[in-house]
Write a protein that holds these residues in place. Sequence first.
Motif, PDB file in Angstrom:
ATOM      1  N   LEU A  72      13.187  25.888  63.756  1.00  0.00           N
ATOM      2  CA  LEU A  72      14.597  26.447  63.904  1.00  0.00           C
ATOM      3  C   LEU A  72      15.200  25.843  65.540  1.00  0.00           C
ATOM      4  O   LEU A  72      16.306  25.850  65.767  1.00  0.00           O
ATOM      5  CB  LEU A  72      14.731  27.765  64.084  1.00  0.00           C
ATOM      6  N   LEU A 253      24.011  24.455  64.857  1.00  0.00           N
ATOM      7  CA  LEU A 253      23.680  24.461  63.588  1.00  0.00           C
ATOM      8  C   LEU A 253      23.134  23.266  62.852  1.00  0.00           C
ATOM      9  O   LEU A 253      22.816  23.307  61.635  1.00  0.00           O
ATOM     10  CB  LEU A 253      24.805  24.851  62.845  1.00  0.00           C
ATOM     11  N   GLU A 255      19.802  22.574  62.867  1.00  0.00           N
ATOM     12  CA  GLU A 255      18.682  22.912  62.194  1.00  0.00           C
ATOM     13  C   GLU A 255      18.909  23.220  60.680  1.00  0.00           C
ATOM     14  O   GLU A 255      18.130  23.023  59.807  1.00  0.00           O
ATOM     15  CB  GLU A 255      18.057  24.228  62.756  1.00  0.00           C
ATOM     16  N   LEU A 256      20.236  23.861  60.495  1.00  0.00           N
ATOM     17  CA  LEU A 256      20.363  24.266  59.046  1.00  0.00           C
ATOM     18  C   LEU A 256      20.943  23.085  58.379  1.00  0.00           C
ATOM     19  O   LEU A 256      20.514  23.007  57.131  1.00  0.00           O
ATOM     20  CB  LEU A 256      21.618  25.144  59.055  1.00  0.00           C
TER      21      LEU A 256
END
Lengths: 349, 327
Positions: A72, A253, A255-256
């Motif tokens: 993450l 964001l 990582e997502l």
Amino acid sequence: MTRWMRHRLFLPVVSLVALILVNAIARPRFVQITVRDGELYGALIDILRNSAPLMLVALGMTVVIATRGIDLSVGAVMAVSGAVALTIIDGSSDPGNVGTVLVAIVVSVLVALVLGAWNGFLVAVLEIQPIIATLVLMLAGRGVALLITDGFITTVTSPPLKYVASGHLLGLPFALFISVAAIALIALMERRTALGVLTEAVGINPEASRLTGVRSRGIILGAYVVSGTFAGVAGVIYSSNIMAADANAAGELIELYAILAVVLGGTSLTGGKFSIAGTVIGVLIIQTLQSTILFLGVSSAESPVFFAFVVILVVLIQSPRVYQVARRMTGGRRHHPAPEVTTGVEVTS
Amino acid sequence: MLKKVLTGVAMLGSLALVATGCGGSSDSGDGSSDSGGVIKVGFAQTGSESGWRSANTESMKEAFSKENGFDLVFNAADNDPAAQIAAVRSFINQGVDAIVIAPIVEDGWDDVLNEAKEADIPVILEDRTVSSSDDLYAAWVGDDFTKEGETAGQWAADTFGDTATKLVVLEGTTGSAPANDRATGFDSAIEGTKIEKIDSQTGEFTRDGGKKVMEGFLQKYGVDGIDLVFAHNDDMALGAIEAIEAAGGTPGEDIKIVSIDAVHDGMQALVDGKINFIVECNPLLGDQAAELVKSVLNDESVDKQTFAVDQSFTQDQAAKVLDSRPY
């Protein structure tokens, strides 16, 4: 059912092509590529160039996910590496010097490598759950980046740094070459040596692979080092693109989106078997989708919904269960539909 | 599997809360107040998300300095609304003389503002506002986003009003007050002119967002198909400049740019001729906030709303003031 249709990349590729077609029909300019001053220029070229940071992060994420992990912290690592690189360049007496920029890039990527090793240490040696281990850096990293930049956006003027994200080599964006080099490196490491098989073994059953003599600890640690290092390079590209270190927005964001790219490419989050080509397609789907929002003129308020809707659609198309139901409803091979399709999917995935 | 994911998400959430909660509550807790005419003020800042915010924090710290007769208890909440409310509560418990808040969100302030009222501690809002009824706070000081948009739009109308002009807009974060109000102000000012808004998309107030959206617009319409860019802040305008240059255009000439904020990098680009007009969004609210605190504590009547003075700059004006600007 021809063989190539059963290939596990068939549906991801179909999704990508479909997206490009929709854009091309809506606005033919989308597929137009022109040559300007010996450089290729067009929406598709922009997609290839802009996908570089996500490509690097997603490749690292693929390897980590293959070991049953998750990282993450990649966005925060991007912010740190960008902050380090630009602070060095900003503080030097000659920001336009190629040597200065190279030193800055090497130092920032090394910092990212150390951050990746820290994640790996937490997961592989201390055996902390990956989601928690990398969460530490996800939350702390951005603060570190803000400390490095003093809470300001560090801006530099440095042609060599600008080249990283905006320069051209042989008519193509230089960032594309970084992407391709990263893909080649991962493919060579994982597919031309035993490392890939060992990684998958660790992901499928860490305990069994350890008992059979696989040094799983080293492999897991290595995966996080790769992920951290690639995120570091991604951070440099991001900063080079805007010629500034934006500690708050860099890699936000990502990582997502990286996890989404990995999943769209057909790699399971439960670890084990992974597909590098799948991740590449997944990244291109996400990047094309973001261009689609602009090209179709979806309004700002509606664009997250539009994005989510298309992603759900793509995931549904790829779902074996949906496929099965659809087959049954269209009445094809009524006699033994379920086992036939299920085995087919399992063999190919 | 689903259970695992859910537990993971729950853990994530709680950890995030704990972590930011810790980071936010870094108060200096030297308790006693009312000593020797020093006014003890608690200031709950949003966080440190931008250059604008840093300048704002600096200005507040300067205005509420010891030399000016204040004892400032500063808290930055890292953009976590819960942490900010907790900070305000701790101000109340410490018995400060006045509280200044730059609210992260508009909603959810009723309880804590009531507590402050019961403790007889006046609250001054700074920058953003709250949805609570206005008898719960003494005054508000901040920038008039609608007016900023209007000023930018007025410049566009004066410059391009009679010629057919194709406009694209780089919006701020969807749903945020500055994005909404600047759009409203700008649109009302260009109404009835020959400026046509051909596209509009959010660039999230970031350089990267501004650059990516502008690249998309340029691919969609070509450099020749766009005459004017209105960016809701300087950072997105700076991103747009990169995109226009990459597309072979000259920002400020082929495509004119008007933006809002007047941060240093934006002003530099204005002086360099890459931006054509900037409306200031003044972060130096400290002095006005300090004046308000003093007046309220002396029981003088104050206006509920005080707008900061927002200047606007053409390229020539920017060149004159660039070196003297503090941020």
